[in-house]
Design a protein around this motif. Structure first.
Motif, PDB file in Angstrom:
ATOM      1  N   GLY A  67      -7.982   3.149  -1.113  1.00  0.00           N
ATOM      2  CA  GLY A  67      -7.278   3.134  -2.384  1.00  0.00           C
ATOM      3  C   GLY A  67      -5.791   3.367  -2.204  1.00  0.00           C
ATOM      4  O   GLY A  67      -5.379   4.208  -1.397  1.00  0.00           O
ATOM      5  N   PRO A  68      -4.950   2.655  -2.964  1.00  0.00           N
ATOM      6  CA  PRO A  68      -3.497   2.800  -2.830  1.00  0.00           C
ATOM      7  C   PRO A  68      -2.968   4.015  -3.589  1.00  0.00           C
ATOM      8  O   PRO A  68      -3.162   4.138  -4.796  1.00  0.00           O
ATOM      9  CB  PRO A  68      -2.969   1.500  -3.454  1.00  0.00           C
ATOM     10  N   LEU A  69      -2.294   4.897  -2.882  1.00  0.00           N
ATOM     11  CA  LEU A  69      -1.637   6.048  -3.489  1.00  0.00           C
ATOM     12  C   LEU A  69      -0.125   5.970  -3.301  1.00  0.00           C
ATOM     13  O   LEU A  69       0.595   6.928  -3.528  1.00  0.00           O
ATOM     14  CB  LEU A  69      -2.195   7.342  -2.904  1.00  0.00           C
ATOM     15  N   ALA A  70       0.329   4.820  -2.852  1.00  0.00           N
ATOM     16  CA  ALA A  70       1.738   4.433  -2.820  1.00  0.00           C
ATOM     17  C   ALA A  70       1.732   2.959  -3.230  1.00  0.00           C
ATOM     18  O   ALA A  70       0.690   2.435  -3.635  1.00  0.00           O
ATOM     19  CB  ALA A  70       2.332   4.640  -1.432  1.00  0.00           C
ATOM     20  N   ALA A  71       2.877   2.277  -3.131  1.00  0.00           N
ATOM     21  CA  ALA A  71       2.892   0.888  -3.599  1.00  0.00           C
ATOM     22  C   ALA A  71       4.098   0.152  -3.040  1.00  0.00           C
ATOM     23  O   ALA A  71       5.196   0.267  -3.575  1.00  0.00           O
ATOM     24  CB  ALA A  71       2.922   0.840  -5.126  1.00  0.00           C
ATOM     25  N   GLY A  72       3.900  -0.607  -1.937  1.00  0.00           N
ATOM     26  CA  GLY A  72       4.981  -1.420  -1.407  1.00  0.00           C
ATOM     27  C   GLY A  72       6.223  -0.609  -1.107  1.00  0.00           C
ATOM     28  O   GLY A  72       6.241   0.242  -0.213  1.00  0.00           O
ATOM     29  N   ASP A  73       7.281  -0.851  -1.880  1.00  0.00           N
ATOM     30  CA  ASP A  73       8.523  -0.117  -1.664  1.00  0.00           C
ATOM     31  C   ASP A  73       8.566   1.213  -2.415  1.00  0.00           C
ATOM     32  O   ASP A  73       9.577   1.907  -2.392  1.00  0.00           O
ATOM     33  CB  ASP A  73       9.723  -0.979  -2.068  1.00  0.00           C
ATOM     34  N   VAL A  74       7.475   1.589  -3.074  1.00  0.00           N
ATOM     35  CA  VAL A  74       7.412   2.833  -3.844  1.00  0.00           C
ATOM     36  C   VAL A  74       6.623   3.882  -3.056  1.00  0.00           C
ATOM     37  O   VAL A  74       5.440   3.681  -2.770  1.00  0.00           O
ATOM     38  CB  VAL A  74       6.745   2.617  -5.219  1.00  0.00           C
TER      39      VAL A  74
END
Length: 346
Positions: free
Chosen positions: A256-263
């Motif tokens: 599961g993503p708990l960050a996002a690309g450049d975030v």
């Protein structure tokens, strides 16, 4: 205390599968949960080469030309008039990727003395393929065809490599729509059958096929398609997948993503609180995608502890939010090393 694994989502900025695999092995070694191919024929653009390949095969044609600079600006396709889209008419390329990667993987696995390390083949879900290629009409009218084509390749790979391969179903459109519709996302899941549909691909695959699931908020040009106020949409979609997952097909992990690309990942403890409600089946590892290049190792270690406090247990695995193919090579290598370092944190 259990051992945290390092999970690499799939894509890697390298010229060849061997170069990508060597970089991942050098960076994480025996910590690796799987060894991805690096998806080197499509790492920069993720799903775009697959869809453009279908257009080159003549099974899709351009409905609205776009730039692919962002998801909103992407080219939208349709089925040519007078033709029918079927699974048999589509070549998605996964089987060919496995054929190319297997001898390299087997040699490197033996050289590194990692006999239990499986090869990972990433496959966007039928929902994601249909939606990115054709929009909501694609889901309504052609999702079954994309599923048939995907399951056909899964079966061929299973016959080729057996338990050496884990198929990673990659649910990008599902996670993006879930995040964007929050707090009404549970209703969307019910209407579109999001979690049920992901599980249906596993149910249609040959018995014994090994699976993981990657939830993703997108990383085209290393920019996410959606952000979450907290982890609730991720938790609810993960639980929906787990509820519908066929009992005779092992789901080995869910990422599961708990960050996002450049975030980078949130520094707010409240963001992670919903993880306390995560309800995966025994034996399914939860892989937290929070590794990012922006925070320091100390800051990421604090985030790791916050995540584990919310879960009330040690994490099964550590990862970035998505594949590393949209990042410069030096950053990708550093993020693998960061994941390996975090896996060792007490």
């Amino acid at each position: 205390m259990g051992t945290r694994a390092v999970h690499l989502v799939g894509s890697y900025p390298a010229e060849t599968a061997e170069e990508a695999m060597l970089a991942m092995l050098d960076g994480a070694g025996s910590r690796l949960l799987t060894l991805p191919t690096g998806e080197t024929s499509r790492y920069e653009y993720y799903i775009q080469p697959i869809i453009e390949g279908l257009a080159a095969q003549g099974v899709l044609e351009v409905k609205r030309a776009g730039s692919w600079n962002s998801s909103r600006e992407r080219t939208v396709y349709r089925v040519p008039r007078g033709t029918e889209l079927t699974g048999d008419s589509m070549e998605l390329g996964y089987h060919g990727e496995a054929v190319e990667a297997l001898p390299i993987y087997r040699r490197l696995r033996a050289e590194r003395d990692l006999p239990g390390l499986p090869l990972q083949i990433g496959m966007p879900t039928d929902f994601t393929l249909a939606f990115i290629a054709m929009g909501i009409d694609g889901i309504r009218s052609h999702r079954d065809a994309f599923r048939d084509a995907t399951v056909r390749d899964i079966a061929a790979i299973r016959e080729l490599a057996g338990e050496e391969v884990i198929v990673q179903l990659e649910a990008t459109a599902e996670m993006v729509l879930t995040a964007k519709s929050a707090p009404l996302h549970r209703g969307l899941d019910s209407i579109l059958g999001i979690g049920k549909g992901i599980a249906a691909s596993a149910a249609a695959a040959p018995a014994g096929t090994r699976f993981g699931v990657h939830l993703c908020v997108g990383s085209m040009n290393n920019r996410s398609r959606a952000t979450m106020r907290d982890a609730r949409p991720l938790v609810d979609l993960a639980n929906s997948i787990a509820r519908h997952w066929p009992s005779d097909r092992p789901l080995e992990y869910l990422h599961g993503p708990l960050a996002a690309g450049d975030v980078p990942p949130s520094a707010d403890r409240r963001f992670y609180a919903p993880l306390s409600d995560l309800d995966l089946a025994p034996g399914t590892r939860f892989i937290a995608g929070f590794v990012h290049e922006s925070p320091s190792l100390e800051e990421q270690s604090t985030t790791l502890r916050v995540i584990e406090e919310a879960l009330d247990r040690r994490l099964d695995g550590i990862a970035s939010a998505c594949g590393l193919g949209r990042r410069p090579r030096a950053i990708a290598d550093a993020m693998v090393a960061r994941a390996a370092a975090l896996a060792e944190v007490n």
